[in-house]
Scaffold this motif. Sequence first.
Motif, PDB file in Angstrom:
ATOM      1  N   TYR A  48      17.190  31.707  15.451  1.00 47.94           N
ATOM      2  CA  TYR A  48      16.780  30.756  14.417  1.00 47.94           C
ATOM      3  C   TYR A  48      16.632  29.345  14.996  1.00 47.94           C
ATOM      4  CZ  TYR A  48      16.863  27.962  10.157  1.00 47.94           C
ATOM      5  OH  TYR A  48      16.561  27.055   9.162  1.00 47.94           O
ATOM      6  N   VAL A  49      17.564  28.942  15.864  1.00 52.05           N
ATOM      7  CA  VAL A  49      17.504  27.600  16.466  1.00 52.05           C
ATOM      8  C   VAL A  49      16.283  27.483  17.367  1.00 52.05           C
ATOM      9  CG1 VAL A  49      18.666  26.063  18.099  1.00 52.05           C
ATOM     10  CG2 VAL A  49      19.973  27.160  16.289  1.00 52.05           C
ATOM     11  N   ALA A  50      15.919  28.567  18.086  1.00 51.91           N
ATOM     12  CA  ALA A  50      14.730  28.527  18.943  1.00 51.91           C
ATOM     13  C   ALA A  50      13.469  28.307  18.112  1.00 51.91           C
ATOM     14  CB  ALA A  50      14.625  29.830  19.740  1.00 51.91           C
ATOM     15  N   GLY A  51      13.363  29.001  16.981  1.00 46.35           N
ATOM     16  CA  GLY A  51      12.212  28.779  16.099  1.00 46.35           C
ATOM     17  C   GLY A  51      12.209  27.391  15.491  1.00 46.35           C
ATOM     18  N   LEU A  52      13.381  26.884  15.157  1.00 47.99           N
ATOM     19  CA  LEU A  52      13.472  25.539  14.589  1.00 47.99           C
ATOM     20  C   LEU A  52      13.079  24.483  15.612  1.00 47.99           C
ATOM     21  CD1 LEU A  52      14.246  24.090  11.969  1.00 47.99           C
ATOM     22  CD2 LEU A  52      16.598  23.952  12.817  1.00 47.99           C
ATOM     23  N   ASP A  53      13.437  24.698  16.884  1.00 48.24           N
ATOM     24  CA  ASP A  53      13.018  23.764  17.940  1.00 48.24           C
ATOM     25  C   ASP A  53      11.494  23.691  18.031  1.00 48.24           C
ATOM     26  OD1 ASP A  53      15.572  23.100  18.577  1.00 48.24           O
ATOM     27  OD2 ASP A  53      15.746  24.472  20.281  1.00 48.24           O
ATOM     28  N   GLY A  54      10.832  24.856  17.924  1.00 49.67           N
ATOM     29  CA  GLY A  54       9.365  24.863  17.968  1.00 49.67           C
ATOM     30  C   GLY A  54       8.754  24.099  16.807  1.00 49.67           C
ATOM     31  N   LYS A  55       9.330  24.247  15.614  1.00 52.86           N
ATOM     32  CA  LYS A  55       8.814  23.527  14.445  1.00 52.86           C
ATOM     33  C   LYS A  55       9.031  22.023  14.583  1.00 52.86           C
ATOM     34  CE  LYS A  55       9.450  27.446  11.317  1.00 52.86           C
ATOM     35  NZ  LYS A  55      10.177  27.973  10.135  1.00 52.86           N
ATOM     36  N   ILE A  56      10.159  21.611  15.173  1.00 51.84           N
ATOM     37  CA  ILE A  56      10.411  20.181  15.374  1.00 51.84           C
ATOM     38  C   ILE A  56       9.382  19.594  16.330  1.00 51.84           C
ATOM     39  CG2 ILE A  56      12.044  18.537  16.374  1.00 51.84           C
ATOM     40  CD1 ILE A  56      14.298  20.251  15.244  1.00 51.84           C
ATOM     41  N   VAL A  57       9.090  20.326  17.418  1.00 49.55           N
ATOM     42  CA  VAL A  57       8.081  19.844  18.374  1.00 49.55           C
ATOM     43  C   VAL A  57       6.709  19.772  17.702  1.00 49.55           C
ATOM     44  CG1 VAL A  57       6.911  20.370  20.542  1.00 49.55           C
ATOM     45  CG2 VAL A  57       9.377  20.688  20.362  1.00 49.55           C
ATOM     46  N   LYS A  58       6.396  20.723  16.844  1.00 50.59           N
ATOM     47  CA  LYS A  58       5.110  20.725  16.138  1.00 50.59           C
ATOM     48  C   LYS A  58       4.962  19.483  15.257  1.00 50.59           C
ATOM     49  CE  LYS A  58       2.354  23.387  12.838  1.00 50.59           C
ATOM     50  NZ  LYS A  58       2.292  24.599  11.990  1.00 50.59           N
ATOM     51  N   THR A  59       6.049  19.114  14.552  1.00 47.20           N
ATOM     52  CA  THR A  59       5.976  17.914  13.698  1.00 47.20           C
ATOM     53  C   THR A  59       5.778  16.661  14.539  1.00 47.20           C
ATOM     54  OG1 THR A  59       8.394  17.720  13.722  1.00 47.20           O
ATOM     55  CG2 THR A  59       7.400  18.955  11.910  1.00 47.20           C
ATOM     56  N   ILE A  60       6.345  16.655  15.750  1.00 53.91           N
ATOM     57  CA  ILE A  60       6.155  15.488  16.632  1.00 53.91           C
ATOM     58  C   ILE A  60       4.699  15.403  17.076  1.00 53.91           C
ATOM     59  CG2 ILE A  60       6.801  14.484  18.850  1.00 53.91           C
ATOM     60  CD1 ILE A  60       9.568  15.737  18.486  1.00 53.91           C
ATOM     61  N   VAL A  61       4.126  16.564  17.469  1.00 48.66           N
ATOM     62  CA  VAL A  61       2.728  16.567  17.925  1.00 48.66           C
ATOM     63  C   VAL A  61       1.794  16.187  16.782  1.00 48.66           C
ATOM     64  CG1 VAL A  61       0.885  18.024  18.852  1.00 48.66           C
ATOM     65  CG2 VAL A  61       3.217  18.238  19.749  1.00 48.66           C
ATOM     66  N   GLU A  62       2.061  16.667  15.554  1.00 42.48           N
ATOM     67  CA  GLU A  62       1.214  16.361  14.395  1.00 42.48           C
ATOM     68  C   GLU A  62       1.507  14.987  13.791  1.00 42.48           C
ATOM     69  OE1 GLU A  62       1.899  19.561  11.710  1.00 42.48           O
ATOM     70  OE2 GLU A  62       0.528  20.940  12.744  1.00 42.48           O
ATOM     71  N   LYS A  63       2.521  14.282  14.329  1.00 43.14           N
ATOM     72  CA  LYS A  63       2.879  12.933  13.871  1.00 43.14           C
ATOM     73  C   LYS A  63       3.207  12.925  12.365  1.00 43.14           C
ATOM     74  CE  LYS A  63       0.107  10.519  17.335  1.00 43.14           C
ATOM     75  NZ  LYS A  63      -0.954   9.495  17.581  1.00 43.14           N
ATOM     76  N   LYS A  64       4.130  13.801  11.978  1.00 39.29           N
ATOM     77  CA  LYS A  64       4.589  13.876  10.595  1.00 39.29           C
ATOM     78  C   LYS A  64       6.067  13.490  10.557  1.00 39.29           C
ATOM     79  CE  LYS A  64       1.396  17.549   9.213  1.00 39.29           C
ATOM     80  NZ  LYS A  64       1.276  18.949   8.711  1.00 39.29           N
ATOM     81  N   PRO A  65       6.378  12.209  10.370  1.00 37.85           N
ATOM     82  CA  PRO A  65       7.768  11.750  10.435  1.00 37.85           C
ATOM     83  C   PRO A  65       8.654  12.343   9.342  1.00 37.85           C
ATOM     84  CG  PRO A  65       6.321   9.995   9.691  1.00 37.85           C
ATOM     85  CD  PRO A  65       5.428  11.103  10.141  1.00 37.85           C
ATOM     86  N   ARG A  66       8.108  12.483   8.130  1.00 41.57           N
ATOM     87  CA  ARG A  66       8.927  13.020   7.044  1.00 41.57           C
ATOM     88  C   ARG A  66       9.333  14.465   7.336  1.00 41.57           C
ATOM     89  NH1 ARG A  66       8.351  15.625   2.175  1.00 41.57           N
ATOM     90  NH2 ARG A  66       9.748  14.923   0.500  1.00 41.57           N
ATOM     91  N   SER A  67       8.345  15.270   7.749  1.00 39.25           N
ATOM     92  CA  SER A  67       8.646  16.663   8.106  1.00 39.25           C
ATOM     93  C   SER A  67       9.591  16.733   9.308  1.00 39.25           C
ATOM     94  CB  SER A  67       7.352  17.395   8.418  1.00 39.25           C
ATOM     95  OG  SER A  67       7.624  18.738   8.745  1.00 39.25           O
ATOM     96  N   PHE A  68       9.415  15.799  10.259  1.00 42.65           N
ATOM     97  CA  PHE A  68      10.311  15.737  11.426  1.00 42.65           C
ATOM     98  C   PHE A  68      11.752  15.464  10.993  1.00 42.65           C
ATOM     99  CE2 PHE A  68      12.494  12.955  14.484  1.00 42.65           C
ATOM    100  CZ  PHE A  68      12.632  13.845  15.550  1.00 42.65           C
ATOM    101  N   GLY A  69      11.946  14.531  10.046  1.00 42.08           N
ATOM    102  CA  GLY A  69      13.288  14.209   9.572  1.00 42.08           C
ATOM    103  C   GLY A  69      13.949  15.391   8.870  1.00 42.08           C
ATOM    104  N   ILE A  70      13.154  16.110   8.062  1.00 38.27           N
ATOM    105  CA  ILE A  70      13.710  17.273   7.365  1.00 38.27           C
ATOM    106  C   ILE A  70      14.133  18.347   8.356  1.00 38.27           C
ATOM    107  CG2 ILE A  70      13.142  19.153   5.778  1.00 38.27           C
ATOM    108  CD1 ILE A  70      11.285  17.171   4.331  1.00 38.27           C
ATOM    109  N   LYS A  71      13.256  18.624   9.337  1.00 40.76           N
ATOM    110  CA  LYS A  71      13.576  19.646  10.337  1.00 40.76           C
ATOM    111  C   LYS A  71      14.794  19.235  11.180  1.00 40.76           C
ATOM    112  CE  LYS A  71      10.061  22.506   9.636  1.00 40.76           C
ATOM    113  NZ  LYS A  71       9.485  21.816   8.464  1.00 40.76           N
ATOM    114  N   LEU A  72      14.889  17.951  11.473  1.00 44.87           N
ATOM    115  CA  LEU A  72      16.029  17.474  12.262  1.00 44.87           C
ATOM    116  C   LEU A  72      17.340  17.631  11.495  1.00 44.87           C
ATOM    117  CD1 LEU A  72      16.844  16.204  14.941  1.00 44.87           C
ATOM    118  CD2 LEU A  72      16.560  13.947  13.884  1.00 44.87           C
ATOM    119  N   MET A  73      17.288  17.358  10.164  1.00 49.44           N
ATOM    120  CA  MET A  73      18.486  17.547   9.342  1.00 49.44           C
ATOM    121  C   MET A  73      18.894  19.021   9.313  1.00 49.44           C
ATOM    122  SD  MET A  73      19.687  14.723   8.345  1.00 49.44           S
ATOM    123  CE  MET A  73      20.839  15.391   7.153  1.00 49.44           C
TER     124      MET A  73
END
Length: 739
Positions: free
Chosen positions: A121-146
Amino acid sequence: MSNILHAAAKVKWNQSTAAKRAAFLAAAAYGVKTLYPIICKQINKRSETVKSTACKSKKENGLLLQGPEIAPTRSPGVNAEFFNQILQLVKILFPKLVTKELGLLCLHSLALISRTFLSIYVAGLDGKIVKTIVEKKPRSFGIKLMKWLLIAIPATFVNSVIRYLECKLALAFRTRLVDHAYKTYFTNQTYYKVTNMDGRLANPDQSLTEDIMMFSQSVAHLYSNLTKPILDVILTSYTLIQTARSRGANASGPTLLAGLVVYATAKVLRACSPKFGKLVAEEAHRKGYLRYVHSRIIANAEEIAFYRGHKVEMKQLQKCYKALADQMHLILSKRLWYIMIEQFLMKYVWSSCGLVMVAVPIITATGFADNELENGQTQVLVSERTEAFTTARNLLASGADAIERIMSSYKEVTELAGYTARVHNMFLVFDEVQKGVYKRSTVTQTAASDNTNAARPEMHINGPLEIKGHVIDVDNGIICENVPIITPNGDMVASSLNFKVEEEMHLLITGPNGCGKSSLFRILSGLWPVYGGLLYKPPPQHMFYIPQRPYMSIGTLRDQVIYPDSVEDMHDKGYRDLDLEIILDIVTLNQIVQREGGWDAVMDWKDVLSGGEKQRMGMARMFYHRPKYALLDECTSAVSIDVEGKIFQAAKDAGISLLSITHRPSLWKYHTHLLQFDGEGGWRFEQLDTATRLSLAEEKQRLESQLAGIPKMQHRLNELCKILGEDSVLKTTALEGED
């Protein structure tokens, strides 16, 4: 030459380049300097080993193995014998289906499975966090980081639980083995027979403590190190293959590459792996011997101090420690090269192959290709490819780490084989000793053996000792019918012993040193087996043995008198402290209660009491237990003659039949019969005539005192003849005797 100088002039040397090259050369020189002596040492060791093996084979013709031969054991390794041994120990760890150990094992397994799913689960979550960084979505990045921080709480708790349960499991395994070992060790006097009758366990204390501890820890740690990696490999491989197929990629190529790399790595490591099981077993053996030498010095500190033998003992300790240090250095040196190869293959080779395995599906997958939209623009799926790459790389890293731990566990398995062999051998020896199977191996020179037994070859038994005698418990009397006295080494000190001790008979046992007096007591007490004939004797509770140096237990003054009973046993027998004071009065120790602070005083009694007081304490135990027969092995040699006579008379008045080994003529009058050994295998049993024996002893002493002066008189006569220049017949006789 000019061409070389011209080419060198074209090379541009700046300061950083020169510094880097100088550092590289220095590191290379240091590496050569460090590794060259090690390589030379290993080569020399191998050549010395070959030479020593050749020398040993030459010397084997001059050696004779006496006694039952102990078959040479194979070096511990991962083989069928190892699995058979571990299976037998598992039966001890899990004696029934529902146990505490099985519950801990299930909880541990559940924690390991939970950690595997959390890793995915953490490996998949890491991929989603990187995706939000590449797409420049700060709100989604904050949610995924939480989410990532919140999932860290159960993940860290599960990690802690895994370590906790591993330690609890190791402790539970150790407790189960120790309970079984102690129960076996203290059954049928196994603790005595293992060290005195059998020669396979050099240091039982080492096996009972450190070997069991290391085995338990190794089993628990190995289960954790194998279960989770296997789950990680299965689940991560399944997740990666399913992800690749869902995106239209072919997963057969990367899977085949992974299989080939793992197989090649396993073959290389198997070929390069040293015999860690044998090395660890030898290290444990040398640790045990070092501890044994330390314990000998502690036990004999006073004698060593009197002899001023500290230098010899220090050299012996240093020799033992050096042997242990050499073995540890050998293990470390072998681990150095093995770990280097292991790390190179598993970290660098696997990492490069992992990048290929991750990149190929992403590049070839149709699901990650850029698509053209209806308006003619191209949809670039960079974020999706980045997410897939990050997730796949994390999963692959987790799987590679799992495979690395599985392959690294082979070294731990070989070490476990060493601990398993030692623990299994301990239980095997305990079981065989309880069944009367003893094995001792002594290597002596053939010539020396021939010289020793040339005069009396019948007094030593070569080969295994067979127990053909029978012991029958009776209520009264001790009867020996054709019972030989044979030591554990196979020496026969008396071939066929026949005597009968009835009630109200008191037997005096005499003879020179080493004739079998104490050996007879060991047979009567059940410490040594009866190798032939019939022995009728009362059960152990009706016989009480008192040695020359009584054992002082840990506990109160009361515990010294009632040993080996407890206070509850004392009360059950109807004894109170007042009764114990009466017993101490018989042996003239009544003052000791007030002197040492009462019955509940706890001290190191072997140092507090003098030699005579300890012997009288041993006699006090005899009056407390009131046996039918007392075996007294010079147990009053440090007691005054008047007190000694009082104690023996009180024992006869109490109805206790005495079997005494003593050299004091003053005790002869308290015995009715005599068993006399001649030291040559013969013996004589007869009724004791104290008056006649005392008169003969007095005549012997008188003749010894008269004959002691004759050599001095002859020497003086020779001096007088020399001074006077005369001759004498006695002088000539003396000179002839001197020649």
